[in-house]
Design a protein around this motif. Structure first.
Motif, PDB file in Angstrom:
ATOM      1  N   ASP A  54     -82.579  21.736  64.446  1.00  0.00           N
ATOM      2  CA  ASP A  54     -83.768  21.833  65.299  1.00  0.00           C
ATOM      3  C   ASP A  54     -84.860  20.961  64.692  1.00  0.00           C
ATOM      4  OD1 ASP A  54     -85.985  22.422  66.767  1.00  0.00           O
ATOM      5  OD2 ASP A  54     -85.881  24.592  66.525  1.00  0.00           O
ATOM      6  N   ILE A  55     -84.996  19.749  65.196  1.00  0.00           N
ATOM      7  CA  ILE A  55     -85.923  18.762  64.640  1.00  0.00           C
ATOM      8  C   ILE A  55     -87.375  19.125  64.940  1.00  0.00           C
ATOM      9  CG2 ILE A  55     -86.311  17.064  66.494  1.00  0.00           C
ATOM     10  CD1 ILE A  55     -84.711  15.810  63.413  1.00  0.00           C
ATOM     11  N   ILE A  56     -87.601  19.930  65.984  1.00  0.00           N
ATOM     12  CA  ILE A  56     -88.958  20.237  66.444  1.00  0.00           C
ATOM     13  C   ILE A  56     -89.768  20.954  65.369  1.00  0.00           C
ATOM     14  CG2 ILE A  56     -90.305  21.483  68.184  1.00  0.00           C
ATOM     15  CD1 ILE A  56     -87.898  21.172  70.066  1.00  0.00           C
ATOM     16  N   VAL A  82     -84.325  18.654  70.377  1.00  0.00           N
ATOM     17  CA  VAL A  82     -85.529  17.829  70.421  1.00  0.00           C
ATOM     18  C   VAL A  82     -86.413  18.216  71.611  1.00  0.00           C
ATOM     19  CG1 VAL A  82     -84.365  15.859  69.341  1.00  0.00           C
ATOM     20  CG2 VAL A  82     -84.392  16.056  71.827  1.00  0.00           C
ATOM     21  N   SER A  83     -87.591  17.595  71.656  1.00  0.00           N
ATOM     22  CA  SER A  83     -88.469  17.683  72.822  1.00  0.00           C
ATOM     23  C   SER A  83     -88.931  16.272  73.161  1.00  0.00           C
ATOM     24  CB  SER A  83     -89.681  18.575  72.537  1.00  0.00           C
ATOM     25  OG  SER A  83     -90.582  17.915  71.664  1.00  0.00           O
ATOM     26  N   ASN A  84     -89.599  16.119  74.290  1.00  0.00           N
ATOM     27  CA  ASN A  84     -90.083  14.804  74.702  1.00  0.00           C
ATOM     28  C   ASN A  84     -91.028  14.192  73.676  1.00  0.00           C
ATOM     29  OD1 ASN A  84     -88.664  15.336  76.984  1.00  0.00           O
ATOM     30  ND2 ASN A  84     -90.403  15.413  78.370  1.00  0.00           N
ATOM     31  N   PHE A 103     -82.152  19.167  74.520  1.00  0.00           N
ATOM     32  CA  PHE A 103     -83.572  19.493  74.584  1.00  0.00           C
ATOM     33  C   PHE A 103     -83.809  20.984  74.387  1.00  0.00           C
ATOM     34  CE2 PHE A 103     -83.263  15.365  76.438  1.00  0.00           C
ATOM     35  CZ  PHE A 103     -84.417  14.728  76.027  1.00  0.00           C
ATOM     36  N   HIS A 104     -84.996  21.309  73.894  1.00  0.00           N
ATOM     37  CA  HIS A 104     -85.315  22.684  73.522  1.00  0.00           C
ATOM     38  C   HIS A 104     -85.245  23.641  74.711  1.00  0.00           C
ATOM     39  CE1 HIS A 104     -89.088  21.128  75.074  1.00  0.00           C
ATOM     40  NE2 HIS A 104     -89.573  22.339  75.134  1.00  0.00           N
TER      41      HIS A 104
END
Length: 213
Positions: A54-56, A82-84, A103-104
């Motif tokens: 989870d890179i966020i 990730v997220s935008n 995406f999350h």
């Protein structure tokens, strides 16, 4: 049975991902870590087939962590959550060997689909990723046309003001809805344009020129 390692800073989210996978009855979560050190220490338990990261929730866009993962788990495919906001980092993630993005706000079904792709030696980049790539490239070209070599852009001035408040890369990124990596890029541009070397020099420049938040 596909062996999975999960790197998630927050235990609640990590447990949620683990639950989704174990309910599918096709995966065995062999490592559930809330720090990269714990993930790397888990190598001796059982080598995973896929690593989910989870890179966020990483403080530095995950770049340093990915480099450490690559050194320890060479050849193991990494799936990023990730997220935008991290779109400007996608190319670097791929250069570091990341094989898939999810995406999350994706569904558990898509998560499982992505893992299966990576386990089979394939990549998983949803159409949304390619849409983001195209828009990022267009924005980068437009920005390049407007950058001047001898003065700061409005965004760079905004970033400079936030540094004078003592905010971190991550805090500035949240405030401006950009990634910490982009904040770091803005800082490098500011230092180059002003011909200075450090954050302290930036703050001195801001005070001397009345550029304050």
């Amino acid at each position: 049975m596909c062996r999975i390692a999960i790197l998630e800073q927050f235990n609640l989210f990590g447990s949620g991902i683990k639950s989704i996978l174990e309910d599918a009855d096709q995966f065995n979560v062999v490592i559930l870590a809330d720090s990269v050190n714990k993930l790397l220490a888990g190598k001796g338990i059982e080598k995973p087939d896929v690593i989910i990261f989870d890179i966020i929730h990483d403080d530095n866009s995950g770049i340093k962590v990915l480099k450490r993962i690559n050194r320890t788990f060479s050849g193991v495919p990494v799936l990023l959550i990730v997220s935008n906001h991290y779109a400007d980092c996608f190319e670097e993630y791929i250069r570091l060997g990341v094989k898939g993005f999810i995406f999350h706000n994706s569904s558990g079904k898509e998560l499982i689909k992505a893992i299966k792709k990576l386990k089979n030696g394939e990549e998983y980049f949803a159409m949304k990723v390619w849409d983001i790539f195209r828009s990022t490239i267009r924005a980068r070209k437009a920005k390049a046309k407007n950058i001047t070599s001898n003065k700061l852009t409005e965004r760079e001035i905004t970033v400079l003001k936030l540094f004078t408040k003592g905010l971190s890369y991550k805090e500035i990124g949240v405030d401006l809805n950009i990634s910490p990596r982009t904040v770091e890029t803005h800082k490098r541009n500011i230092l180059a344009k002003l011909k200075i070397r450090s954050t302290a020099d930036m703050i001195k420049y801001a005070y001397r020129n009345n550029i304050l938040a």
